[in-house]
Motif scaffolding. Structure first.
Motif, mmCIF file in Angstrom:
data_model
loop_
_atom_site.group_PDB
_atom_site.id
_atom_site.type_symbol
_atom_site.label_atom_id
_atom_site.label_comp_id
_atom_site.label_asym_id
_atom_site.label_seq_id
_atom_site.Cartn_x
_atom_site.Cartn_y
_atom_site.Cartn_z
ATOM 1 N N ASN A 71 3.799 -2.214 1.982
ATOM 2 C CA ASN A 71 2.486 -1.735 2.419
ATOM 3 C C ASN A 71 1.354 -2.646 1.949
ATOM 4 O O ASN A 71 0.212 -2.446 2.342
ATOM 5 C CB ASN A 71 2.228 -0.318 1.910
ATOM 6 C CG ASN A 71 3.184 0.680 2.531
ATOM 7 O OD1 ASN A 71 3.655 0.478 3.643
ATOM 8 N ND2 ASN A 71 3.478 1.745 1.826
ATOM 9 N N LEU A 72 1.655 -3.623 1.102
ATOM 10 C CA LEU A 72 0.628 -4.522 0.582
ATOM 11 C C LEU A 72 0.295 -5.605 1.603
ATOM 12 O O LEU A 72 1.149 -6.006 2.398
ATOM 13 C CB LEU A 72 1.111 -5.191 -0.706
ATOM 14 C CG LEU A 72 1.435 -4.273 -1.886
ATOM 15 C CD1 LEU A 72 2.046 -5.077 -3.023
ATOM 16 C CD2 LEU A 72 0.195 -3.539 -2.352
ATOM 17 N N ASN A 73 -0.949 -6.096 1.526
ATOM 18 C CA ASN A 73 -1.290 -7.233 2.377
ATOM 19 C C ASN A 73 -0.639 -8.486 1.791
ATOM 20 O O ASN A 73 -0.079 -8.460 0.694
ATOM 21 C CB ASN A 73 -2.809 -7.385 2.534
ATOM 22 C CG ASN A 73 -3.501 -7.693 1.222
ATOM 23 O OD1 ASN A 73 -3.024 -8.480 0.417
ATOM 24 N ND2 ASN A 73 -4.658 -7.083 1.013
ATOM 25 N N ALA A 74 -0.698 -9.588 2.526
ATOM 26 C CA ALA A 74 0.017 -10.811 2.137
ATOM 27 C C ALA A 74 -0.402 -11.314 0.754
ATOM 28 O O ALA A 74 0.446 -11.687 -0.062
ATOM 29 C CB ALA A 74 -0.200 -11.899 3.183
ATOM 30 N N ALA A 75 -1.703 -11.315 0.470
ATOM 31 C CA ALA A 75 -2.185 -11.810 -0.821
ATOM 32 C C ALA A 75 -1.671 -10.938 -1.970
ATOM 33 O O ALA A 75 -1.244 -11.453 -3.008
ATOM 34 C CB ALA A 75 -3.710 -11.872 -0.830
ATOM 35 N N ASP A 76 -1.701 -9.631 -1.791
ATOM 36 C CA ASP A 76 -1.221 -8.729 -2.840
ATOM 37 C C ASP A 76 0.292 -8.839 -3.025
ATOM 38 O O ASP A 76 0.790 -8.718 -4.144
ATOM 39 C CB ASP A 76 -1.619 -7.286 -2.537
ATOM 40 C CG ASP A 76 -3.109 -7.051 -2.734
ATOM 41 O OD1 ASP A 76 -3.756 -7.841 -3.454
ATOM 42 O OD2 ASP A 76 -3.635 -6.067 -2.169
ATOM 43 N N ARG A 77 1.028 -9.087 -1.940
ATOM 44 C CA ARG A 77 2.473 -9.280 -2.064
ATOM 45 C C ARG A 77 2.784 -10.523 -2.898
ATOM 46 O O ARG A 77 3.683 -10.500 -3.738
ATOM 47 C CB ARG A 77 3.126 -9.399 -0.685
ATOM 48 C CG ARG A 77 3.548 -8.088 -0.097
ATOM 49 C CD ARG A 77 4.519 -8.248 1.057
ATOM 50 N NE ARG A 77 4.065 -9.150 2.094
ATOM 51 C CZ ARG A 77 3.307 -8.803 3.121
ATOM 52 N NH1 ARG A 77 2.911 -7.565 3.256
ATOM 53 N NH2 ARG A 77 2.959 -9.694 4.016
#
Length: 94
Positions: free
Chosen positions: A3-9
């Protein structure tokens, strides 16, 4: 995680990879660290990407993953804008 965006992943991968490496689980550390290494520029800090490469290198060496070692070195060179860091101290002459 999904569920995280790419940067948070990528940030989560950095925490996971370094955390697993710190507790001696290099088998679990490698994949997240390689995802950080391969992240597009600007999505995570340059220092995080280079740190991920530095942490992954000894693991790759132990596993004999020479193609990945070359790829990681090439990625570090690319991230450094085709300039290798010079660790030699600069000598100032009077």
């Amino acid at each position: 995680y999904t569920n995280l965006n790419a940067a948070d992943r990528v940030r989560a991968d950095m925490v996971l990879g370094c955390g697993w490496q710190m507790v001696g689980r290099t088998d679990l550390a490698l994949d997240p660290l390689l995802r950080v290494m391969d992240a597009p520029e600007g999505i995570v800090s340059l220092s995080d990407q280079l740190s991920a490469i530095l942490v992954a290198m000894p693991v790759l060496r132990r596993l004999g993953k020479w193609a990945l070692i070359v790829r990681a070195g090439d990625r570090a060179f690319e991230l450094g804008k085709q300039v290798w860091a010079d660790p030699a101290p600069k000598v100032l002459t009077p």
